[in-house]
Motif scaffolding. Structure first.
Motif, PDB file in Angstrom:
ATOM      1  N   ASP A 157       0.897  -0.934  -0.149  1.00  0.00           N
ATOM      2  CA  ASP A 157      -0.058  -0.045   0.034  1.00  0.00           C
ATOM      3  C   ASP A 157       0.438   1.608  -0.238  1.00  0.00           C
ATOM      4  O   ASP A 157       1.832   1.312   0.943  1.00  0.00           O
ATOM      5  N   LEU A 163      -6.701   3.364   3.190  1.00  0.00           N
ATOM      6  CA  LEU A 163      -6.500   2.081   3.852  1.00  0.00           C
ATOM      7  C   LEU A 163      -8.190   1.715   4.535  1.00  0.00           C
ATOM      8  O   LEU A 163      -8.894   0.741   5.597  1.00  0.00           O
ATOM      9  N   PHE A 182       3.376  -0.934   4.309  1.00  0.00           N
ATOM     10  CA  PHE A 182       4.011   0.724   3.473  1.00  0.00           C
ATOM     11  C   PHE A 182       4.768   1.008   2.705  1.00  0.00           C
ATOM     12  O   PHE A 182       6.265   0.858   3.202  1.00  0.00           O
ATOM     13  N   ARG A 224       1.835   9.690   7.521  1.00  0.00           N
ATOM     14  CA  ARG A 224       0.627   8.715   6.959  1.00  0.00           C
ATOM     15  C   ARG A 224       1.780   7.439   7.906  1.00  0.00           C
ATOM     16  O   ARG A 224       1.653   6.483   7.808  1.00  0.00           O
ATOM     17  N   PHE A 228      -0.691   4.733   9.391  1.00  0.00           N
ATOM     18  CA  PHE A 228      -1.082   2.882   9.435  1.00  0.00           C
ATOM     19  C   PHE A 228       0.127   1.773  10.409  1.00  0.00           C
ATOM     20  O   PHE A 228      -0.621   1.107  10.132  1.00  0.00           O
ATOM     21  N   CYS A 233      -0.120  -1.928  11.069  1.00  0.00           N
ATOM     22  CA  CYS A 233       0.476  -2.362   9.830  1.00  0.00           C
ATOM     23  C   CYS A 233       1.921  -1.976  10.352  1.00  0.00           C
ATOM     24  O   CYS A 233       2.299  -1.195  11.710  1.00  0.00           O
TER      25      CYS A 233
END
Length: 469
Positions: A157, A163, A182, A224, A228, A233
């Motif tokens: 991603d 997301l 990421f 970001r 995540f 993540c």
């Protein structure tokens, strides 16, 4: 003479057969790197036909079809799905000794219980039978994953991705963990000023931060990265020709950012320094959060400019590159390790001549803090086949510890690609079985079988810390 693709496929000795059937076969799957679209998992879609499930987005098959003289209309063009499948079926007999031949028939068997050989004559019947099955709930994308005992899917991603589908999947609780990774490649792609600035516009929108200065750019990316992390993540990934590890100063990088933000092109030296700085920053953030970082190195992408203009990237025009890897990779990893900022790391090579390089490089930075902290990653892309897997496993065995390897991944966009894990497991068991029967390893089936289970599943569970044992 053995039957094609029988239960002992690729298992050349009784010991190999025992190791696979008693230990490897029933292990669940941790797919820690793939390109499955999370929106299709969130929607739990059913594919309309076998072409949609099997040929859409599959540049492996497209390359084979083109090589077989099939017109682009039947690969990515406007031909009907049934026509595209017929052309693929016509090509399959010509793929013998290409891994596509094995993958194709494994997938037909494992998903659809189809044991016929796919060719021009059998195409219509196989297409109809599989398409009919794909309409049932049993063949929704989630159930295709369940059918292969997939426990974790880690997608790929961009930092600007919302997301939203990962959030939806988690809320529903589907029995499979679907986690983001990421992948900030576009945030480093400073070769073209206009494209980079367009991307920064998307980054501004996603982060809510106006980006004029280099610090604001870092703030937006960090926002970001943090987001995540809030979405569970714990993995980053980079697809690079090579690692960038130039010396640089913060002033140089800030000046380069201001230059490209104003629309001016960076020099080759400025580009390399900028990428070096960003790789270091991303790695430092990964370490702070305890993430695993992955580096896929060595692809020479978009070689055919005419077809790139016509079809765009990721449509089958990439190849193995011959980039120098060792010096910059060592410098980069050492830069992080010297400051105790080296996260768990997996390095993958696309050029097989770099196998031993990567295996020994990983050993330079395994410091005893975690088993296999720095990993020589599985055979990737063009090497994701029998010969490539064996060479990777042998290099890892000779230069490191195969017993601490985190095993196979799909790196695929297809929900029908999970028999690749079986393919890998059969090859792994055959290597052990052959050496046991030659007397090169002790006939300790319990211990070797436990090693097989570790490589197939348990090592990844512990390495990524995504689920309890």
């Amino acid at each position: 003479m053995k039957q094609f693709l029988d239960e002992h496929f690729l298992l050349e000795t009784p010991t190999a057969q025992q190791l696979y059937h008693d230990f490897a076969k029933h292990m669940p799957v941790i797919d820690y790197h793939c390109h499955l679209p999370p929106d299709q998992i969130a929607g739990d879609i059913n594919f309309g036909n076998l072409t949609q499930a099997w040929l859409y987005g599959d540049h492996y098959k497209w390359r084979a079809m083109r090589t077989n003289g099939i017109n682009e209309r039947f690969c990515t063009g406007d031909a009907k799905d049934e026509e595209k499948f017929a052309k693929w079926a016509e090509t399959v007999p010509y793929t013998m000794r290409n891994p596509l031949y094995h993958w194709t028939h494994l997938e037909l068997q494992r998903y659809f219980d189809v044991h016929n050989i796919l060719n021009a004559q059998s195409a219509a019947g196989i297409y109809a039978a599989c398409t009919e099955k794909l309409q049932s709930k049993e063949y929704s994308v989630r159930n295709l994953l369940h059918k292969m005992q997939v426990k974790v899917v880690c997608t790929t991603d961009d930092p600007v991705d919302s997301l939203e589908y990962h959030r939806q999947i988690k809320k529903e609780g589907i029995g499979i963990r679907v986690l983001p990774a990421f992948r900030p490649d576009k945030a480093m792609a400073v070769e073209d000023a206009a494209t980079f600035n367009q991307y920064l516009g998307r980054l501004e929108a996603a982060s809510g931060i106006a980006i004029v200065t280099y610090q604001q750019y870092l703030d937006a990316l960090k926002q970001r990265h943090d987001y995540f992390a809030s979405m569970e993540c714990s993995v980053s990934d980079h697809g690079l020709e090579r690692i960038y590890a130039d010396d640089y100063t913060e002033q140089e990088i800030a000046a380069a950012f201001s230059k490209i933000r104003s629309g001016k092109a960076l020099s080759v030296e400025e580009q390399s320094k900028f990428k070096s700085a960003m790789l270091t920053v991303f790695a430092q953030w990964d370490h702070e959060k305890g993430w695993v970082q992955q580096y896929h190195l060595g692809a020479l992408r978009n070689n055919n400019s005419r077809m790139l203009r016509q079809l765009g990237p990721d449509t089958g025009w990439d190849s193995i590159g011959d980039f120098p890897q060792a010096v910059a990779l060592a410098k980069f990893l050492n830069r992080l390790d010297a400051n105790d900022q080296l996260a768990k790391t997996i390095i993958y090579n696309l050029n097989p001549s770099d196998n031993e390089l990567m295996a020994t490089m990983a050993g330079n930075f395994n410091d005893g803090s975690f088993p296999g902290k720095v990993q020589f990653g599985s055979a990737w892309w063009f090497l994701d086949q029998k010969d490539g897997m064996i060479k990777q496993l042998n290099a890892l065995s000779n230069m490191g510890l195969l017993s601490r390897f985190v095993g196979m991944l799909t790196d695929s966009r297809s929900f029908l690609s999970y028999p690749r894990h079986e393919y890998f497991r059969r090859i792994l068991c055959n290597l052990f079985g052959e050496e046991i029967e030659k007397g090169e390893l002790p006939n300790d089936i319990k211990w070797v079988g436990s090693m097989v289970e570790q490589v197939c599943y348990h090592n990844a569970v512990r390495y990524f810390n995504w689920m309890s044992e």
